[in-house]
Design a protein around this motif. Structure first.
Motif, short mmCIF file in Angstrom:
data_model
loop_
_atom_site.label_atom_id
_atom_site.label_comp_id
_atom_site.label_asym_id
_atom_site.label_seq_id
_atom_site.Cartn_x
_atom_site.Cartn_y
_atom_site.Cartn_z
N UNK A 1 11.01 5.22 -0.75
CA UNK A 1 10.16 4.31 0.03
C UNK A 1 8.78 4.94 0.23
N UNK A 2 8.76 6.21 0.61
CA UNK A 2 7.51 6.92 0.84
C UNK A 2 6.69 7.01 -0.44
N UNK A 3 7.36 7.26 -1.56
CA UNK A 3 6.68 7.29 -2.85
C UNK A 3 6.10 5.92 -3.17
N UNK B 1 10.27 -0.47 -3.14
CA UNK B 1 10.76 0.67 -3.92
C UNK B 1 12.01 0.31 -4.70
N UNK B 2 12.95 -0.33 -4.04
CA UNK B 2 14.25 -0.60 -4.68
C UNK B 2 14.24 -1.78 -5.63
N UNK B 3 13.44 -2.80 -5.35
CA UNK B 3 13.47 -4.02 -6.16
C UNK B 3 12.39 -4.06 -7.22
N UNK B 4 11.31 -3.35 -7.00
CA UNK B 4 10.23 -3.40 -7.99
C UNK B 4 10.04 -2.06 -8.68
N UNK C 1 3.41 -5.45 7.48
CA UNK C 1 4.54 -6.35 7.21
C UNK C 1 5.23 -6.06 5.88
N UNK C 2 4.71 -5.13 5.15
CA UNK C 2 5.28 -4.84 3.83
C UNK C 2 6.53 -3.99 3.99
N UNK C 3 7.59 -4.41 3.35
CA UNK C 3 8.84 -3.66 3.34
C UNK C 3 8.80 -2.74 2.11
N UNK C 4 8.33 -1.52 2.31
CA UNK C 4 8.19 -0.59 1.19
C UNK C 4 9.54 -0.14 0.64
#
Length: 186
Positions: free
Chosen positions: A133-135, A162-165, A155-158
């Protein structure tokens, strides 16, 4: 070098096996092939010419089977011995993620040679991130996809990004905690 990267094979005399006798021995590669053949009784002056790999220890990234070439496995074992622990981990990730192909000997050799060329030619090591997520957040900020002063930033779910994109569409592969390989030819 840790032992889990060693290539170990049990090479046997196929002629003796066909006669009902099990003659062979475990070898850790690289090993002199002439010595292997002498040890198992497949050498000049003997009636036996054929050998086979009867067993092997699963390797993290080299595919081994009963018909594998001892010459090729020896060559790979020598290349593996030259790698640092971090390089071994990177090669493992490249093979497991099918970045350069699969675990066939030529693909493994190519992966090793690329990693030996050094960071910056085909890959970079990205360090210092505690999570994917941090990356992902850092990549989004550095690439200009979003800025911290953008009202939508909060509002961004990082984690989702990270996991989906990133994980599916990026060239960043986790090596170990806080260390990622950025493949530059993605």
């Amino acid at each position: 070098m840790t032992t889990n990267y060693e290539i170990k094979v049990w090479v046997g005399n196929l002629g003796k096996y066909n006669e009902g006798e099990l003659v062979g021995e475990w070898f850790t590669l690289p090993h002199n092939i002439s010595d292997i053949m002498k040890t198992i009784g497949v050498a000049d002056g003997t009636p036996y010419e054929e050998w086979e790999i009867f067993d092997y220890v699963m390797h993290p990234f080299v595919e081994i089977n009963r018909h594998s070439s001892l010459e090729t496995l020896n060559e790979l074992a020598e290349l593996i011995q030259e790698l640092t622990e971090e390089q071994l981990e990177i090669v493992t990730v490249l093979i497991q993620q099918n970045v350069l192909g699969n675990n066939k000997a030529e693909d493994v050799k190519r992966s090793i040679e690329i990693v030996q060329h050094g960071e910056g030619t085909d890959y970079n090591i990205v360090r210092g991130y505690h999570s994917y997520k941090e990356l992902a957040e850092s990549i989004a900020l550095d690439s200009g996809l979003i800025s911290e002063d953008n009202p939508l930033y909060g509002y961004i779910d990082f984690e989702l990004y990270a996991n989906k994109h990133l994980f599916l569409h990026t060239t960043h592969y986790p090596v170990k905690d806080g260390v990622y390989v950025e493949w530059l030819h993605g």
